[in-house]
Design an enzyme around this catalytic site. Structure first.
Site, PDB file in Angstrom:
ATOM      1  N   LYS A 189       0.826  -1.217   0.000  1.00 51.19           N
ATOM      2  CA  LYS A 189       0.000   0.000   0.000  1.00 51.19           C
ATOM      3  C   LYS A 189       0.859   1.266   0.000  1.00 51.19           C
ATOM      4  CE  LYS A 189      -4.412  -1.189   0.191  1.00 51.19           C
ATOM      5  NZ  LYS A 189      -4.992  -2.088   1.145  1.00 51.19           N
TER       6      LYS A 189
HETATM    7  N1  GLU Z   1      -9.037  -7.448   1.818  1.00 56.19           N
HETATM    8  C1  GLU Z   1      -7.930  -8.274   1.428  1.00 56.19           C
HETATM    9  C2  GLU Z   1      -6.808  -7.395   0.935  1.00 56.19           C
HETATM   10  O1  GLU Z   1      -7.012  -6.218   0.649  1.00 56.19           O
HETATM   11  C3  GLU Z   1      -8.290  -9.262   0.332  1.00 56.19           C
HETATM   12  C4  GLU Z   1      -9.080 -10.392   0.847  1.00 56.19           C
HETATM   13  C5  GLU Z   1      -9.408 -11.491  -0.141  1.00 56.19           C
HETATM   14  O2  GLU Z   1      -9.383 -11.275  -1.358  1.00 56.19           O
HETATM   15  O3  GLU Z   1      -9.742 -12.578   0.329  1.00 56.19           O
HETATM   16  O4  GLU Z   1      -5.686  -7.880   0.856  1.00 56.19           O
END
Ligand code: GLU
Length: 287
Positions: free
Chosen positions: A261
């Site tokens: 990020k």
């Molecule tokens: N929210 C998770 C992420 O941003 C992804 C979860 C998923 O795809 O199972 O890494």
């Protein structure tokens, strides 16, 4: 149960804790393309269960970036922050099965207890450091306000059917993977089901939400492949359908590191500001 016969439904599930970067663009575009090719549905889910890190401006940017990329999805979208009662209900079911316990260990306690590891035993799994078991067996009634809730993995695997398995179609691990109870106990351990200050953990929320949204195919990054064993285990314990999994390659920076990020240089917003087109982004990620 398997989601293989259900109409193709997939999702992109970003956490609004920073800008979407090229890796997210690849994941979202691939899921969208696969859904379209299968005549299926592409859903967006906002994984904002971590209220301390989620920000409305990142969520707004996600909508904006994905729309700019040419993606479309049904609205309103599912938001994890609105799903806490569903996670609480799933937790109650696991508790009624005798599979949960409250844990008051802080990170430093876990580090200290883990300093004398059993020889040859793995120290880290897909849920982080493998919990040494200090609080295992504490009754749920003893739960303190700051405790997390853990899954007693040794008990949980006793409830797994012998043929518990999942299908993976991604390039690195294509095939059928059996859930190995010993491996779950040794290399995954007592995962957190409810984090401190949150109504659930990523693992619990993702399986409850994938079931609620009728997800037949989970398309996501290769970094989450090992966590799939946790998700399939929870699906079995909760009697939820097991989808087909597709873990795709990761987009890496010039030094071969996977993007994070904080890699603002590869944020979609930055490329947009620099005048690139959605077609340029597709080319950059090899689609
Ligand atoms: N929210 C998770 C992420 O941003 C992804 C979860 C998923 O795809 O199972 O890494």
């Amino acid at each position: 149960m398997t989601g293989a016969g259900a109409p193709f439904t997939t999702r992109f599930a970003p956490s609004p804790t920073g800008p979407l970067h090229l890796g997210h663009a690849y994941s979202a575009l691939l899921a969208h393309d696969m859904a379209r090719a299968a005549g299926g549905r592409f859903l967006l889910r906002i994984e904002d269960i971590d209220r301390a890190r989620a920000r409305p401006q990142w969520e707004a940017q996600i909508f904006d970036d994905l729309g700019w990329l040419g993606l479309d999805w049904p609205r309103p979208v599912m938001r994890q922050s609105a799903r806490l009662p569903a996670y609480a209900e799933a937790l109650e079911r696991l508790t009624a099965m005798g599979l949960t316990y409250p844990c008051r260990c802080r990170r430093a306690d876990i580090e200290a207890a883990a300093r004398a590891p059993q020889e040859g035993a793995p120290q880290f799994g897909p849920d982080g450091r493998i919990y040494p078991g200090t609080c295992r067996g504490r009754p749920m009634a003893a739960r303190g306000e700051d405790d997390v809730i853990r899954l007693d993995m040794a008990r949980a695997v006793q409830l797994l059917p012998a043929d518990a398995a999942f299908t993976e179609t991604g390039p690195a691990h294509a095939g059928t993977h059996r859930l190995d109870p010993d491996r779950l106990v040794r290399a995954v351990g007592d995962i957190v089901l409810v984090r401190r200050g949150m109504g659930g953990s990523y693992h619990l929320a993702v399986v409850v939400d994938d079931a609620e949204q009728g997800i037949s195919h989970v398309i996501r990054g290769e970094d989450l492949f090992e966590a799939t064993r946790i998700h399939v285990l929870l699906q079995h314990l909760l009697g939820l359908p097991v989808p087909v999994w597709h873990h795709h390659r990761l987009i890496r920076d010039d030094a071969g590191r996977r993007l994070a990020k904080r890699d603002d240089a590869r944020a979609i917003a930055r490329y947009r500001a620099d005048g690139l087109s959605p077609a340029d982004i597709r080319a950059l990620v090899g689609l």
